[in-house]
Scaffold this motif. Structure first.
Motif, PDB file in Angstrom:
ATOM      1  N   LYS A 162       0.834  -1.196   0.000  1.00 25.47           N
ATOM      2  CA  LYS A 162       0.000   0.000   0.000  1.00 25.47           C
ATOM      3  C   LYS A 162       0.870   1.248   0.000  1.00 25.47           C
ATOM      4  N   ASP A 163       0.538   2.214  -0.885  1.00 22.46           N
ATOM      5  CA  ASP A 163       1.293   3.478  -0.879  1.00 22.46           C
ATOM      6  C   ASP A 163       0.404   4.593  -0.333  1.00 22.46           C
ATOM      7  N   ALA A 164       1.025   5.759  -0.161  1.00 24.36           N
ATOM      8  CA  ALA A 164       0.345   6.868   0.513  1.00 24.36           C
ATOM      9  C   ALA A 164      -0.265   7.882  -0.444  1.00 24.36           C
ATOM     10  N   LYS A 165      -0.395   7.545  -1.724  1.00 17.71           N
ATOM     11  CA  LYS A 165      -0.823   8.559  -2.686  1.00 17.71           C
ATOM     12  C   LYS A 165      -2.219   9.105  -2.399  1.00 17.71           C
ATOM     13  N   GLN A 166      -3.099   8.283  -1.815  1.00 20.44           N
ATOM     14  CA  GLN A 166      -4.463   8.742  -1.560  1.00 20.44           C
ATOM     15  C   GLN A 166      -4.531   9.786  -0.451  1.00 20.44           C
ATOM     16  N   VAL A 167      -3.558   9.767   0.455  1.00 28.22           N
ATOM     17  CA  VAL A 167      -3.592  10.692   1.591  1.00 28.22           C
ATOM     18  C   VAL A 167      -2.332  11.549   1.677  1.00 28.22           C
ATOM     19  N   SER A 168      -1.492  11.522   0.642  1.00 31.75           N
ATOM     20  CA  SER A 168      -0.196  12.200   0.697  1.00 31.75           C
ATOM     21  C   SER A 168      -0.316  13.711   0.899  1.00 31.75           C
ATOM     22  N   ALA A 169      -1.410  14.292   0.428  1.00 32.82           N
ATOM     23  CA  ALA A 169      -1.582  15.742   0.546  1.00 32.82           C
ATOM     24  C   ALA A 169      -2.276  16.157   1.832  1.00 32.82           C
ATOM     25  N   ILE A 170      -2.619  15.174   2.677  1.00 31.46           N
ATOM     26  CA  ILE A 170      -3.373  15.468   3.885  1.00 31.46           C
ATOM     27  C   ILE A 170      -2.447  15.525   5.097  1.00 31.46           C
ATOM     28  N   GLU A 171      -2.516  16.626   5.814  1.00 27.96           N
ATOM     29  CA  GLU A 171      -1.743  16.743   7.046  1.00 27.96           C
ATOM     30  C   GLU A 171      -2.310  15.784   8.090  1.00 27.96           C
ATOM     31  N   ASN A 172      -1.447  15.278   8.947  1.00 31.80           N
ATOM     32  CA  ASN A 172      -1.864  14.317   9.973  1.00 31.80           C
ATOM     33  C   ASN A 172      -2.534  13.084   9.361  1.00 31.80           C
ATOM     34  N   SER A 173      -1.855  12.496   8.394  1.00 34.81           N
ATOM     35  CA  SER A 173      -2.347  11.258   7.781  1.00 34.81           C
ATOM     36  C   SER A 173      -1.269  10.186   7.863  1.00 34.81           C
ATOM     37  N   TRP A 174      -1.707   8.915   7.987  1.00 34.25           N
ATOM     38  CA  TRP A 174      -0.781   7.799   8.129  1.00 34.25           C
ATOM     39  C   TRP A 174      -1.286   6.583   7.355  1.00 34.25           C
ATOM     40  N   LEU A 175      -0.341   5.743   6.959  1.00 39.16           N
ATOM     41  CA  LEU A 175      -0.664   4.414   6.424  1.00 39.16           C
ATOM     42  C   LEU A 175      -0.663   3.421   7.569  1.00 39.16           C
ATOM     43  N   VAL A 176      -1.610   2.506   7.550  1.00 38.63           N
ATOM     44  CA  VAL A 176      -1.660   1.427   8.539  1.00 38.63           C
ATOM     45  C   VAL A 176      -1.504   0.117   7.781  1.00 38.63           C
ATOM     46  N   LYS A 177      -0.448  -0.648   8.099  1.00 45.78           N
ATOM     47  CA  LYS A 177      -0.148  -1.884   7.370  1.00 45.78           C
ATOM     48  C   LYS A 177      -0.137  -3.084   8.317  1.00 45.78           C
ATOM     49  N   ASP A 178      -0.633  -4.191   7.805  1.00 44.52           N
ATOM     50  CA  ASP A 178      -0.743  -5.361   8.685  1.00 44.52           C
ATOM     51  C   ASP A 178       0.464  -6.296   8.621  1.00 44.52           C
ATOM     52  N   ASP A 179       1.502  -5.927   7.900  1.00 39.95           N
ATOM     53  CA  ASP A 179       2.666  -6.815   7.826  1.00 39.95           C
ATOM     54  C   ASP A 179       3.886  -6.208   8.523  1.00 39.95           C
ATOM     55  N   LEU A 180       3.703  -5.138   9.258  1.00 46.44           N
ATOM     56  CA  LEU A 180       4.808  -4.490   9.971  1.00 46.44           C
ATOM     57  C   LEU A 180       4.873  -4.945  11.418  1.00 46.44           C
ATOM     58  N   GLU A 181       6.094  -5.001  11.959  1.00 46.63           N
ATOM     59  CA  GLU A 181       6.243  -5.265  13.389  1.00 46.63           C
ATOM     60  C   GLU A 181       6.264  -3.965  14.181  1.00 46.63           C
ATOM     61  N   TYR A 182       6.921  -2.932  13.624  1.00 42.63           N
ATOM     62  CA  TYR A 182       7.011  -1.650  14.317  1.00 42.63           C
ATOM     63  C   TYR A 182       6.922  -0.517  13.294  1.00 42.63           C
TER      64      TYR A 182
END
Length: 397
Positions: A362-382
């Protein structure tokens, strides 16, 4: 009444204090009238028995009464409590109050009459204390108990004593996240297990029959508990179950009211009411568009089942991973935060944080222009950069 007290004493003696739900530490036990509501199977009874066991009062001065006991079909609650009080009673727990027709009026009377008696009561998640007779809303301090968080599941099932975190910590202090956990902690080790069979505390009793129990519980909620909802006609229970089943096959579901009405046989003008009833029963969660008032019933932007275990139990086929991710986030974050549907991204939390949910690509293009936005991924440990692991949102309570 003697049998009620003997049963109470036995239950208090048998309850374990090894694991307490998150809500135990949040409740102001000093309040003289406390109400706890929640869906079936979330552990309300155990929580209250633990409160009784921890109390320093002698066993003769504290008691647990379940109002669905056959005793109360022929005995008034006020008369029973009067006898308990006259015998020195100081702390009283009343379970399943919604099973007793005049519970709100009688509890109000007891509260006003016995100034040194502490009363704690539990009821279904569907009870609206503000609409009950007796005006309990001005007297009772109300709480709601949700199912196990991922953090609680790890403690309850595997004895991992791990701290909860504030939402802002992974957003703005991600460098320090690792210090909250042991160096050998593997956050994803039991995550899929939790998503499938970790939400209801009774999962430890019968893993093979767990989904069947969820289905039975769902039917009981619709056919019996929802009869308490004002405006709900119990004759429509079958259609309600059908609506729930239709949604379960497609969540997260962007509703088409006409198609829902066609598939379920429910008049299109009633669909929103039915969806609202199912949300009140904690079987569905309705995601409204940001900025919309929730004071009036309106078509939601998305419909989720209440938790991932319910999704796995009711789905005919294995649910899509994207559905599971969004449902988990909505369920865990929604306990202590407000969630709505943003113009861009998947979730707007507390009207200021935007989250896009996805997998490793998943990339951040859908929310890249939004302040206080984050990607949430289910394959990360930290956390890495603007990407936050999905499992971390299971540590908010």
């Amino acid at each position: 009444m003697e049998e009620l007290l003997l049963n109470s004493e036995q239950l208090i003696h048998e309850v374990s204090l090894d694991f307490k739900r998150y809500l135990f530490a949040q409740i102001n036990w000093e309040n003289r009238l406390i109400g706890i509501k929640g869906a079936r199977g979330t552990g309300k009874t155990t929580l209250l028995l633990q409160r009784l066991k921890e109390s320093q009062l002698p066993i003769s001065q504290k008691a647990y009464f379940s109002l669905d006991d056959i005793y109360f079909s022929g005995n008034r609650l006020t008369d029973t409590v009067k006898t308990f009080y006259q015998q020195g009673g100081k702390l009283l727990v009343l379970d399943e109050v919604h099973k007793y027709p005049t519970w709100s009026q009688e509890i109000k009377n007891l509260y006003d009459r016995y100034r040194d008696l502490e009363i704690i009561f539990t009821g279904s998640s569907i009870i609206d204390i503000a609409k009950q007779e007796g005006d309990l809303s001005r007297r009772a301090l109300m709480y709601e108990l949700k199912g196990l968080s991922y953090r609680e599941y790890l403690t309850y099932t595997y004895g991992l004593d791990l701290p909860s975190i504030e939402l802002e910590k992974p957003l703005f202090e991600k460098e320090s996240i690792r210090s909250n956990f042991p160096t050998d902690f593997k956050p994803l080790r039991y995550f899929q297990e939790y998503l499938k069979q970790g939400y209801y505390p009774y999962q430890s009793e019968d893993k093979l029959g767990y989904y069947q129990r969820i289905k039975q519980q769902t039917r009981l909620i619709v056919e019996y508990d929802m009869a308490e909802l004002k405006g709900f006609d119990i004759r429509h229970a079958k259609k309600m179950l059908q609506l729930l089943f239709v949604v379960a096959q497609q969540v997260p579901f962007k509703p088409n009211i006409n198609k829902l009405a066609e598939k379920t046989g429910i008049h299109r003008n009633s669909i929103n009411n039915y969806l609202y009833f199912l949300e009140e029963a904690r079987l569905l969660s309705l995601l409204q568009s940001s900025g919309n008032s929730t004071a009036i019933l309106q078509k939601p932007e998305k419909i989720f089942l209440e938790n991932t275990n319910l999704l796995y139990a009711l789905s005919e086929e294995s649910p899509a991973i994207g559905t599971v991710r969004e449902l988990f986030f909505n369920n865990q974050v929604g306990v202590n935060h407000t969630i709505s549907y943003p113009k861009a991204g998947d979730f707007l939390v507390d009207s200021k944080y935007v989250f896009e949910i996805g997998g490793k690509n998943k990339d951040a293009k859908q929310v890249s222009a939004i302040e206080n936005s984050w990607l949430v991924k289910d394959d990360l440990e930290y956390p890495v950069g603007k990407s936050i692991p999905l499992w971390l949102f299971g540590f908010l309570y």
